[in-house]
Design an enzyme around this catalytic site. Structure first.
Site, PDB file in Angstrom:
ATOM      1  CB  CYS A 391      -1.001  -0.045   1.150  1.00 55.41           C
ATOM      2  SG  CYS A 391      -2.425   1.008   0.863  1.00 55.41           S
ATOM      3  CG  HIS A 522      -3.295  -3.632   2.966  1.00 58.17           C
ATOM      4  ND1 HIS A 522      -2.268  -3.171   3.764  1.00 58.17           N
ATOM      5  CD2 HIS A 522      -4.002  -2.539   2.597  1.00 58.17           C
ATOM      6  CE1 HIS A 522      -2.362  -1.851   3.884  1.00 58.17           C
ATOM      7  NE2 HIS A 522      -3.409  -1.450   3.190  1.00 58.17           N
ATOM      8  CD  GLU A 524      -0.941  -6.371   4.689  1.00 53.71           C
ATOM      9  OE1 GLU A 524      -0.619  -6.583   3.510  1.00 53.71           O
ATOM     10  OE2 GLU A 524      -1.070  -5.219   5.161  1.00 53.71           O
TER      11      GLU A 524
HETATM   12  N1  GLN Z   1      -1.784   6.569   3.248  1.00 51.99           N
HETATM   13  C1  GLN Z   1      -1.960   5.900   1.995  1.00 51.99           C
HETATM   14  C2  GLN Z   1      -3.344   6.105   1.422  1.00 51.99           C
HETATM   15  O1  GLN Z   1      -4.260   6.450   2.144  1.00 51.99           O
HETATM   16  C3  GLN Z   1      -1.679   4.414   2.154  1.00 51.99           C
HETATM   17  C4  GLN Z   1      -2.632   3.708   3.041  1.00 51.99           C
HETATM   18  C5  GLN Z   1      -2.121   2.397   3.534  1.00 51.99           C
HETATM   19  O2  GLN Z   1      -0.941   2.123   3.469  1.00 51.99           O
HETATM   20  N2  GLN Z   1      -3.003   1.572   4.058  1.00 51.99           N
HETATM   21  O3  GLN Z   1      -3.548   5.912   0.253  1.00 51.99           O
END
Ligand code: GLN
Length: 549
Positions: A391, A522, A524
């Protein structure tokens, strides 16, 4: 033959928090599932928050995102990993979510002008949510973990609902209490008094535990079992010893050693086919215990002043996913926390990163440590250290590439500097409106979305399929305006949303780097010990190759 009415196992915590109630609840669910029953798990968080989305991960632990997008407690992740199933958002409940529904019902005249009361209206809402979950999940058995500790003001509502459900269905409800049996060194013996008092506090609420799981640093001896049985009003075989284990995945096996599944089935009047099929699980645990050769992984993030415990809770799914993939390949993962801020300082030597076989930048928010993370990503790219960005870790990988390879010096994400000249990562259009109105709860791009994978890439080698579903939690995305220049400079967007608008995976070709990949989703969240996530497997394979060299 008509299906038996569903059975409900409530899991309460006594004495104190942090004794592994979630893992115990998951393990109970696992051993019942191993008897070929369809099991589902519910988590009740007594917080007033409507979901876990607005809770700080350093305080509450990781926010676990379900396939349908609900932001929940990390225990939902444990249930999914242990049971290898997908849970719906309706299996997660908080004081806030329950009251939210009741208040909406009241506004919509659903109570037909009655005076709305905690008992029966709010307790009924809790009971209905649990019963509906049994139907929705077509479950034979529902395991419900009541968060918090017995006696907490906050979980009285849920204990009361559990009592009423038992009153209505005496043969279908089982109460389990997980407690802690301390072993004060000076006294030199295990003490059961806190457990007795916790049982009494449940009794006061009208709940008599059927089974007590006694957690402790070591095995509970016979004498202590007798004592707990006598003072807590249960049979001795219903006292289960749960000493600390090397791996959480061993716990279902330990419970079985103490005959827990037959006690549970007997008490619920469920047929015990005799066999608790944990063979594959046992093999997996054996692999964990036999893994000796290490892979060293550096997890790069901002420093949380409260120490390692908090940290491992904040990134529990990432840590577990790494373990699943490493153990699956017979390796023992050694995971170090790397404070990104340290690498913000210009003259810092990054050579200490050479000792890692893989580096990960996990998800995150905000600006602290960002420049350090970008420096680490640059180092991983230039020194061919296998890298996985999750992400934020993917967004920063794209920013690093834009700055140092494409030559867009000021490249940034709008999250950090909305005035930057090159916003290679920008707010998604639908997010702009929400942010304007300070609409923060459950307003990110959340949950499972499809992603199409390009043939002949690292991603396709990992997933071995063209269409995947993975879970998201973000507001920003790779800005479509910069895709062409990034691609022209050899960054490959190997995974995209089916309409081609959202970049889901970025990677470098194998000719340029052994494994450099970031995912906007994600991975994970979909890893389990029986089915490690393909991207984590690919990272570990690359790190094993690095060790060989
Ligand atoms: N802060 C980034 C966004 O909102 C990544 C979010 C995250 O890593 N879950 O897009």
């Amino acid at each position: 033959m008509s299906k038996q009415s569903p059975k409900y196992i409530f899991v309460f915590g006594g004495v104190m928090s942090g004794i592994g109630k979630g893992i115990s609840a998951s393990s109970i669910a696992k051993i019942v599932q191993a008897h070929n029953y369809k099991v589902t798990s519910i988590k009740i968080d007594p917080y007033v928050n409507v979901d876990a989305g607005t809770m700080n991960p350093t305080e509450h632990g990781e926010v676990f995102v379900l396939a349908d997008g609900l932001e929940t407690d990390q225990d939902m992740g444990n249930y999914e990993r242990f049971l290898n199933i997908k849970l719906p958002g309706s299996n997660y409940m908080t004081t806030g979510s329950v009251y939210w529904k009741v208040l909406n019902n009241e506004r919509n005249l659903k109570y037909k002008g009655k005076c709305v009361q905690i008992i029966p209206h709010v307790t009924d809402e809790v009971i209905q949510t649990i019963q509906k979950s049994a139907v929705k999940n077509d479950a034979d058995v529902v395991v419900i973990e009541v968060g918090g500790t017995t006696g907490d003001y906050e979980n009285v509502l849920f204990t009361e609902a559990a009592r009423q459900l038992k009153l209505r269905h005496p043969d279908d409800v089982l109460f389990v209490m997980i407690t802690f049996v301390p072993y004060p060194v000076k006294i030199g013996e295990m003490k059961t008094k806190p457990t007795q008092q916790a049982a009494r506090s449940l009794n006061e609420a009208g709940v008599q535990p059927d089974i007590i799981i006694a957690r402790g640093e070591q095995e509970i001896d016979k004498k202590r079992k007798e004592k707990i049985a006598l003072f807590c009003n249960i049979r001795e075989e219903a006292v289960i010893s749960a000493p600390d284990a090397e791996s959480i995945y061993e716990i279902p096996l330990n419970f079985e050693k103490d005959g827990l599944s037959s006690t549970v089935l007997k008490k619920l009047g469920l047929k015990n086919g005799g066999e608790c099929d944990l063979d594959d699980w046992r093999k997996m645990v054996k692999k964990i215990k036999n893994a000796k050769e290490e892979v060293r992984i550096g997890l790069v993030g901002k420093y949380f002043g409260t120490g390692d415990c908090v940290l491992s809770d904040s990134y529990i799914s990432v840590i577990e996913a790494l373990k699943h993939a490493a153990f699956d390949q017979g390796k023992k993962p050694v995971i170090d926390w790397i404070n990104a801020e340290k690498f913000e300082v210009e003259e810092t030597d990054l050579a200490e990163l050479d000792k890692y076989d893989a580096l990960i930048v996990p998800g995150g928010f905000g600006s602290r440590g960002i420049e350090g993370k970008i420096n680490v990503i640059k180092y991983a790219r230039e020194n061919k250290i296998p890298y996985l960005g999750l992400c934020y870790g993917m967004q920063l990988m794209v920013i690093e590439y834009a700055r140092n390879v494409v030559g867009l010096k000021d490249a940034n994400t709008a999250e950090i500097n909305p005035d930057a000249k090159y916003l290679v990562v920008d707010l998604m259009p639908e997010q702009k409106e929400k942010m304007k109105n300070s609409d923060y709860g459950a307003t990110m791009r959340l949950g499972e979305y499809p992603c199409e994978i390009k043939a002949g890439t690292l991603a396709s080698e990992a997933y071995k399929t063209e269409n995947i579903m993975e879970r998201h939690r973000h507001r920003y995305e790779v800005n479509p305006e910069y895709i062409k220049s990034l691609e022209d400079a050899n960054l490959i967007f190997s995974g995209q949303s089916p309409d081609g608008k959202l970049m889901e995976i970025a990677e470098l070709s194998k000719a340029e780097h052994p494994f450099m990949l970031g995912s906007q989703f994600h991975p994970e969240f979909t890893s389990s010990p029986m089915k490690p996530n393909p991207l984590f497997q690919a990272l570990i394979r690359a790190s094993i190759e690095k060790i060989k060299k």
